[in-house]
Design a protein around this motif. Structure first.
Motif: not given
Length: 830
Positions: A65, A206-207, A288-289, A334
């Protein structure tokens, strides 16, 4: 760490073909320094590569990211191979097909100063002095991750930014050496300096914010028990429901934690290693993480139909190139638990995450139309069924009323409690004795004796021989017929079985083995549907089959018994096309892999239900064969007739055909769309000649366009007409069609084969099987269905479901649509 400048670059050099990529070769280090570079890399997944000069190489981490200036915010940094120092200036495009293919820019550069910690211990604190980044940073290796996964964390100092400040990644997207963005490099923009771009308005990552309303910020939970559907005979109605295709594969929960991906079964077993790397690599590439995704892993055959036996066969062979993971729910993303978020919003987030490309991971779309209409369409295309879900419902583990499954055929899991050895080999299983639990007792529900490939039958025999017990595990005593030949085993294995219905006494009818379900314990298996029959009973077979477990299609596991069941099921539809006609048969006594020969004359020992018939024009010739009823068809099954090719005329009027068939046979390189277009042109030409045109798949690569005739014209007239039609198409579009059988002229073109329209020639019957891998059948279809299927879409296994789902037979008016072929003294021009 001295000496790594040589050995440490071996992996780097091995991964690259320097004849194709402009990346620098790995070479020995120059004088030591403390340079750093961050390269923005638009590979399969956009990421930022952080590289720190250490011991003569660039120690490298892929930061999915990108770096964050928010203090304490953790960004996953995956440790990758060492890079040479010359790589610090690389900017350009790595060609497709090469490792790391995609555009690269030098996003930031400068020097770094060690402050504390040590690389070897996995804790490194340092200061960056770059053109974009500054201040103190931490790199911390995560425990239990085999050293690959680290965290990049910004310290709280003057260079840090608060949560609501502009994001440096969007504020400064350009290269510090050329001013280009990574998109401009990918598009081939010139390598020349450009003015810095103005700051862009920051979009929340997103997170950094809840991904949807009602989401809960929470640590990633352990395994989540999956939501399960309740079986109902019909889908629910109303606007609050959405409907998805029901897949025929393994239900899996995909767990993404940085670069680690795990695939868990519905009982929580870790099956990641069973499926190779194709699906896990695709999941790892998602932006996505952390995530937990609900889906089903399948093998697709035909036009988008999932096939559980094919999935099991691929697993047993170690093959993974056909695996596709269809995802239909997003449970965690996330740092946020999404189980309280409405389904329709979870699916929206999932679609954004996965995208629409048809890769190894695919989004499972849904339909808001009438559930009954969606189910009919699914069944007509031979899919397993549909799952209906409440659009606004949260994710609820366990079986509930928020998910409803409606099936195109009866199918469920059963407990394997015994087996009967094959009559054709002492190393194979012939059939399985099945049961279901009811209050802790095991009740007998019948046998399944078809659907085993030769490999599966052998594997089952080996496995079950080691599970034998002396006494029956069934609660009740079996009848003499039920117990005959059964060798009992411990009731531990679970088999998925498809069947047409339950008999009045609660036994399976027309059962076909689909595979073992190793992801479900036997104790969970209960009867899913009542004992009443779900479908009308087919006409009863009276002909006894010898060696009913002889396998005709080895890969599909279709036996003589299975073929007999199929023909009993389709008898009302196939009968008009094969009874009372001279027949040519393709016989394969050992199945499709053995000896095969055409048979058009009567033979010694043939069934008494097969009728010898004499050709009135060739009375000296041996008798030909015909049938008049289902018993005759069963006689053909007993004789291993795997293809049935009738004349276009009846034994009541040998010389005046009542059926005209144009066979469109595509050469190499011809697309299915081109075949459809050719069939439509044949249809138009027949219509212009006053004839009705129907279409069916050939069961091979092409299509048959068939016209019913009033039997007035003779064979010569019909042949002349069809030859003229084929030659006209070839003359009008010589690049698309040929009318001659010569193979050398057919590459890239379609043969319009008219030669079946002459006395003594035949064409494969509607609903007949084909003696080819896949067990395809020649299927009558509606014209508007052609672009929804493939040439071999319909098979012995899925045809009964299709026919049960049809509200109208596409060939219902075939005979009533018959018209005379009007001819004069000259050949009729099409």
């Amino acid at each position: 760490m001295a000496g790594q400048s040589g050995a440490g670059l071996e992996v780097y050099n091995e991964k690259r073909d320097f004849s194709q990529t402009a990346e620098p070769r790995g070479r020995k280090a120059r004088a030591p320094g403390h340079a750093f570079v961050i390269q923005k890399h638009a590979a399969t997944r956009l990421h930022y590569d952080l590289r720190l000069e250490l011991d003569g190489v660039l120690k490298s981490w892929a930061v999915a990211k990108g770096p964050s200036l928010v203090p304490g915010e953790k960004r996953l940094a995956v440790h990758v191979e060492d890079h040479p120092l010359d790589y610090a200036t690389f900017e350009g495009t790595i060609p497709k097909g090469n490792y790391g293919a995609g555009a690269v820019i030098v996003w930031d550069r400068g020097t770094w100063v060690p402050v504390g910690g040590d690389y070897a211990t996995g804790k490194l604190e340092f200061e960056l002095k770059g053109e974009k980044l500054a201040g103190r940073w931490h790199l911390v290796r995560m425990r239990g991750k085999r050293g690959e996964n680290w965290l990049l964390i910004k310290s709280d100092d003057d260079a840090a930014r608060p949560d609501d400040a502009p994001d440096i990644l969007t504020e400064r997207p350009e290269s510090v050496t050329t001013g280009r963005t990574v998109e401009e490099v990918a598009e081939g923009a010139e390598n020349k300096p450009k003015p810095a771009k103005p700051a862009a308005k920051r979009k929340p990552a997103r997170d950094e914010a809840a991904p949807a309303r009602r989401a809960t910020k929470a640590p990633m939970p352990d395994f989540i028990q999956p939501a399960l559907a309740t079986l109902k005979p019909a889908p629910p109605t109303g606007a609050k429901w959405l409907h998805e295709v029901k897949f025929d594969g393994y239900r899996l929960q995909a767990r993404l934690e940085g670069q680690q991906v795990r695939l868990l079964t519905r009982s929580g077993l870790d099956w990641t290693d069973r499926f190779g790397t194709g699906v896990t690599d695709a999941l790892r590439a998602l932006p996505a993480e952390t995530a937990i995704i609900d889906g089903e892993l399948v093998v697709e055959t035909g036009a988008g139909s999932s096939d559980f036996p094919a999935l099991q066969a691929d697993l047993s062979e170690g093959r993974n190139d056909r695996f596709v993971f269809y995802v239909f729910d997003l449970i965690y993303l996330n740092g946020h638990d999404l189980r309280t978020v409405p389904l329709i919003e979870r699916k929206g987030l999932l679609e954004d995450l996965v995208g629409s490309d048809p890769g190894r991971v695919r989004f499972s779309s849904h339909f808001g139309e009438s559930g009954s209409m969606v189910l009919r369409h699914a069944c007509r295309l031979s899919l397993e069924g549909i799952i209906s879900k409440e659009a606004d419902a949260p994710y609820r583990s366990g079986r509930g009323k928020g998910w409803i499954k409606s099936k195109c055929s009866a199918r469920q899991e059963f407990v394997v409690a015994g087996y009967v050895p094959s009559t054709t080999s002492d190393k194979l299983v012939g059939s399985l004795a099945l049961g279901v639990f009811d209050g802790g007792t095991l009740n007998y529900v019948g046998r399944v004796g078809t659907g085993f490939s030769a490999t599966v039958a052998a594997d089952l025999r080996d496995r079950l021989d080691g599970m034998r017990i002396d006494r029956s595990p069934f609660a009740g005593k079996l009848t003499a017929d039920e117990a005959r030949g059964v060798r009992h085993v411990r009731p531990e294995l679970v088999a998925e079985v498809e069947f047409r219905a339950w008999t009045a006494d609660g036994l399976l009818r027309h059962a076909s083995f689909r595979g073992l379900r190793e992801d479900k314990p036997a104790s969970d298996v209960v009867r899913e549907s009542g004992p009443a029959g779900e479908t009308p009973k087919p006409q009863k077979r009276r002909v006894t089959l010898t060696h009913p477990d002889r396998i005709y299609w080895p890969d599909e596991g279709i036996t003589k018994e299975g073929l007999a069941d199929y023909y009993a099921e389709v008898w009302p539809r196939i009968a008009p096309f094969i009874t009372g006609r001279p027949l040519a048969l393709l016989r394969c006594p050992g199945g499709i892999g053995g000896q095969r020969f055409f048979q058009k004359h009567a033979w010694n020992g043939m069934s008494k239900h097969i009728t010898p018939v004499k050709d009135p024009q060739n009375k000296a010739e041996e008798a030909m064969v015909a049938i008049t009823d289902l018993d005759g068809l069963m006689g053909l099954v007993q004789a291993a007739a795997l293809e049935i090719h009738p004349w276009g005329s009846t034994v009541a009027d040998w010389d005046h055909p009542d059926t005209l068939t144009m066979d469109l046979d595509p050469g190499e390189g011809v697309t299915w769309e081109a075949v459809i277009a050719g069939a439509q042109e044949v249809r138009q030409r027949l219509t212009d000649a006053g004839l009705a045109a129907f279409v069916k798949t050939s069961g091979g690569k092409g299509l048959h366009v068939v016209a019913p005739l009033l039997p007035r014209a003779d064979w010569d007239a019909v042949k002349d007409f069809t030859k003229g039609l084929a030659e006209a198409m070839a003359a009008d579009s010589p690049g698309a069609y040929v009318a001659t059988v010569t193979k050398s002229k057919r590459r890239g073109r379609i043969l319009i084969d008219y030669l079946r329209n002459q006395r003594g020639m035949t064409a494969v019957a509607a609903y007949s099987t084909r003696a080819r891998p896949g067990a395809a059948v020649s299927m009558p279809v509606a014209w508007e269905e052609l672009d929804q299927i493939g040439p071999a879409h319909f098979t012995v296994e899925n045809t009964p479901n299709r026919l049960a789902a049809l509200t109208r037979d596409p060939w219902e008016d075939f005979r009533t649509a018959a018209r005379p072929l009007e001819v004069t003294g000259q050949r009729r021009k099409p």
